[in-house]
Design a protein around this motif. Sequence first.
Motif, PDB file in Angstrom:
ATOM      1  N   ASP A   1      -3.508   2.703  -5.694  1.00 20.70           N
ATOM      2  CA  ASP A   1      -2.999   3.168  -4.400  1.00 20.70           C
ATOM      3  C   ASP A   1      -1.864   2.291  -3.861  1.00 20.70           C
ATOM      4  OD1 ASP A   1      -4.489   0.901  -3.851  1.00 20.70           O
ATOM      5  OD2 ASP A   1      -5.556   1.777  -2.137  1.00 20.70           O
ATOM      6  N   GLU A   2      -1.142   1.616  -4.758  1.00 22.25           N
ATOM      7  CA  GLU A   2      -0.063   0.717  -4.352  1.00 22.25           C
ATOM      8  C   GLU A   2       1.263   1.119  -4.996  1.00 22.25           C
ATOM      9  OE1 GLU A   2      -2.330  -3.552  -3.707  1.00 22.25           O
ATOM     10  OE2 GLU A   2      -1.544  -3.100  -5.715  1.00 22.25           O
ATOM     11  N   ILE A   3       2.321   0.513  -4.477  1.00 20.37           N
ATOM     12  CA  ILE A   3       3.656   0.616  -5.060  1.00 20.37           C
ATOM     13  C   ILE A   3       4.230  -0.796  -5.139  1.00 20.37           C
ATOM     14  CG2 ILE A   3       5.990   1.567  -4.839  1.00 20.37           C
ATOM     15  CD1 ILE A   3       4.815   3.792  -3.073  1.00 20.37           C
TER      16      ILE A   3
ATOM     17  N   VAL B   1       4.914   2.907  -9.142  1.00 18.53           N
ATOM     18  CA  VAL B   1       3.855   3.529  -8.356  1.00 18.53           C
ATOM     19  C   VAL B   1       2.542   3.468  -9.133  1.00 18.53           C
ATOM     20  CG1 VAL B   1       3.126   5.680  -7.239  1.00 18.53           C
ATOM     21  CG2 VAL B   1       5.565   5.079  -7.340  1.00 18.53           C
TER      22      VAL B   1
ATOM     23  N   HIS C   1       6.962   9.091  -4.654  1.00 19.64           N
ATOM     24  CA  HIS C   1       6.639   8.154  -3.572  1.00 19.64           C
ATOM     25  C   HIS C   1       7.517   6.909  -3.680  1.00 19.64           C
ATOM     26  CE1 HIS C   1       2.312   9.973  -3.364  1.00 19.64           C
ATOM     27  NE2 HIS C   1       3.227  10.781  -2.854  1.00 19.64           N
ATOM     28  N   GLY C   2       7.662   6.372  -4.877  1.00 18.41           N
ATOM     29  CA  GLY C   2       8.536   5.215  -5.071  1.00 18.41           C
ATOM     30  C   GLY C   2       9.986   5.574  -4.832  1.00 18.41           C
TER      31      GLY C   2
ATOM     32  N   GLY D   1      -0.636   7.647  -7.239  1.00 19.76           N
ATOM     33  CA  GLY D   1       0.537   8.115  -6.510  1.00 19.76           C
ATOM     34  C   GLY D   1       1.452   8.951  -7.385  1.00 19.76           C
TER      35      GLY D   1
ATOM     36  N   ARG E   1       5.559   5.516 -12.850  1.00 20.02           N
ATOM     37  CA  ARG E   1       4.168   5.354 -12.463  1.00 20.02           C
ATOM     38  C   ARG E   1       3.471   4.611 -13.592  1.00 20.02           C
ATOM     39  NH1 ARG E   1       2.121  10.604 -10.807  1.00 20.02           N
ATOM     40  NH2 ARG E   1       2.476  11.124 -12.964  1.00 20.02           N
TER      41      ARG E   1
ATOM     42  N   TRP F   1       1.453   7.064   1.266  1.00 19.38           N
ATOM     43  CA  TRP F   1       0.939   8.427   1.114  1.00 19.38           C
ATOM     44  C   TRP F   1      -0.371   8.454   0.351  1.00 19.38           C
ATOM     45  CZ3 TRP F   1       6.074   7.055  -0.027  1.00 19.38           C
ATOM     46  CH2 TRP F   1       6.986   7.395   0.960  1.00 19.38           C
ATOM     47  N   ALA F   2      -0.954   7.294   0.078  1.00 19.12           N
ATOM     48  CA  ALA F   2      -2.196   7.216  -0.706  1.00 19.12           C
ATOM     49  C   ALA F   2      -3.316   7.987  -0.009  1.00 19.12           C
ATOM     50  CB  ALA F   2      -2.612   5.762  -0.908  1.00 19.12           C
TER      51      ALA F   2
ATOM     52  N   GLU G   1       0.858  -1.182   0.000  1.00 17.81           N
ATOM     53  CA  GLU G   1       0.000   0.000   0.000  1.00 17.81           C
ATOM     54  C   GLU G   1       0.897   1.235   0.000  1.00 17.81           C
ATOM     55  OE1 GLU G   1      -3.799   0.650   2.527  1.00 17.81           O
ATOM     56  OE2 GLU G   1      -2.131   1.477   3.695  1.00 17.81           O
ATOM     57  N   ASN G   2       0.594   2.187  -0.864  1.00 20.22           N
ATOM     58  CA  ASN G   2       1.348   3.435  -0.900  1.00 20.22           C
ATOM     59  C   ASN G   2       1.122   4.160   0.430  1.00 20.22           C
ATOM     60  OD1 ASN G   2       2.209   6.113  -1.301  1.00 20.22           O
ATOM     61  ND2 ASN G   2       1.663   6.077  -3.464  1.00 20.22           N
TER      62      ASN G   2
END
Length: 183
Positions: A158-160, A83, A91-92, A87, A121, A38-39, A35-36
């Motif tokens: 909403d994932e990485i 990402v 973030h990644g 996102g 992304r 910062w999502a 899960e990201n």
Amino acid sequence: MRVRKIVTHVEEVLTEGGRPVDPAARVAVVAAVIENPWAGEGFVDDLNPGIDGTASPLGELLAPRVVEALNADVEAYGKAAIVGLSGEVEHGSALIHTLKFGDHFRRAAEASTLLPAVEKRGPAGIVFDIPMKHKTDATVRSHHQTVEIRIADAPHADEIVVALAASAQGRPQQRLADLSTER
């Protein structure tokens, strides 16, 4: 850190250019779909709390798994962060471009060079290449290589996907002269 799944990919190249590869060229990738952190938060100025809570545990999770999956001494290595569409690439990058993450792999691989990386992304099922270089000398041309990966259902928006790649050798049948031969 919330992990949805872990994917392990191992390949062995047995022939290249019509000639046998002996021993087989072995590459392993281990990826975590997380899960990201910062999502749903909109633009976040300070990424440090998410880094602090995620980067080191993620490196600690992935590094021993990729070394174990390779089942040989690591000679080349690399990393990736893909990402999901909700996102930011940053973030990644925040997770993989920190010593809190990378030092776990350096220690497990007995390495000293910077880990080459890809970050981007994209939607679930995106294809991405993980670049690899020699673990102690990034100028060793034989070990400049990539491995292509795709996880059919990841990343969700909403994932990485964070992945580590390891190779037990350089490219199969490599024939380029050493970098020091050029002037």
